[in-house]
Design an enzyme around this catalytic site. Sequence first.
Site, PDB file in Angstrom:
ATOM      1  N   TYR A 124       0.846  -1.337  -0.067  1.00  0.00           N
ATOM      2  CA  TYR A 124      -0.142  -0.105  -0.171  1.00  0.00           C
ATOM      3  C   TYR A 124       1.109   1.309  -0.197  1.00  0.00           C
ATOM      4  CZ  TYR A 124      -3.676  -3.290   1.399  1.00  0.00           C
ATOM      5  OH  TYR A 124      -4.613  -4.090   1.423  1.00  0.00           O
ATOM      6  N   ASN A 147     -12.375  -0.758  -5.545  1.00  0.00           N
ATOM      7  CA  ASN A 147     -12.209  -1.033  -6.723  1.00  0.00           C
ATOM      8  C   ASN A 147     -13.413  -1.776  -7.319  1.00  0.00           C
ATOM      9  OD1 ASN A 147     -11.180  -2.007  -9.001  1.00  0.00           O
ATOM     10  ND2 ASN A 147      -9.703  -3.352  -8.125  1.00  0.00           N
ATOM     11  N   CYS A 155      -6.267  -5.795  -7.589  1.00  0.00           N
ATOM     12  CA  CYS A 155      -6.296  -5.124  -6.005  1.00  0.00           C
ATOM     13  C   CYS A 155      -5.906  -6.255  -5.320  1.00  0.00           C
ATOM     14  CB  CYS A 155      -7.456  -4.590  -5.557  1.00  0.00           C
ATOM     15  SG  CYS A 155      -8.867  -5.399  -5.658  1.00  0.00           S
ATOM     16  N   HIS A 156      -5.845  -7.552  -5.559  1.00  0.00           N
ATOM     17  CA  HIS A 156      -5.345  -8.681  -4.813  1.00  0.00           C
ATOM     18  C   HIS A 156      -4.095  -8.726  -4.542  1.00  0.00           C
ATOM     19  CE1 HIS A 156      -5.497 -10.375  -8.818  1.00  0.00           C
ATOM     20  NE2 HIS A 156      -4.494 -11.010  -8.453  1.00  0.00           N
ATOM     21  N   GLU A 182      -1.258 -16.884  -9.373  1.00  0.00           N
ATOM     22  CA  GLU A 182      -0.513 -16.007  -9.936  1.00  0.00           C
ATOM     23  C   GLU A 182       1.157 -16.567  -9.475  1.00  0.00           C
ATOM     24  OE1 GLU A 182      -0.864 -11.984  -9.853  1.00  0.00           O
ATOM     25  OE2 GLU A 182      -3.057 -12.231 -10.628  1.00  0.00           O
TER      26      GLU A 182
END
Length: 196
Positions: A124, A147, A155-156, A182
């Site tokens: 952040y 979002n 945003c993850h 991912e």
Amino acid sequence: MTASERPLPSGPQQWAWTTTATPIGPLGLAATPSGLLTVVFHADAGTADRAVERLTRRLAAAPAAPPSPCHDLLAEAADQLTAYFAGRLRAFSLPLDWSLTSGFNRRVLRELAAGVPYGTVVAYQTLADRLGEPSAARAVGTAMGSNPLPVVVPCHRVVESDGGIGGFGPGLESKRALLALEGVLPAPVLTRVTGS
């Protein structure tokens, strides 16, 4: 200012809605002729109905019946999401309609979409620093929570500076699953106890 950055028009706006099945549950998708407008997690019947009602009020029109350019965008979005969850797509190439967000939140989300690729995470605080707003780490968190395009605008991938996973409106289980997909986190190990 591009068409997708303008505020919502005061009159009715054409849009369409669909849901698509994913490994993390059904996602609701809405699109305008400008691009993908929103992604809604846990879009079972009740959640989908409430989302459509909110969008109908906000856009001053009911969703369009097929066929329309909006439906073509939704089909492309569903195809790209399917490829993403199958591990075949690392970067979405969808036009995005940013009209459900504005100001600082839009700046944060655009930086996130452009600067945090698949398989990486960002703190952040780092996002706040990139925007030239070093005291705005909490505001970055607020932007993540608002979002309208999660997964596509990832945003993850935003985590705490100390290595914590941070928050995620749709639930930490979904965030962990996306990060595991991912390759950022190990895949969850599920065990099943069976009686003998």
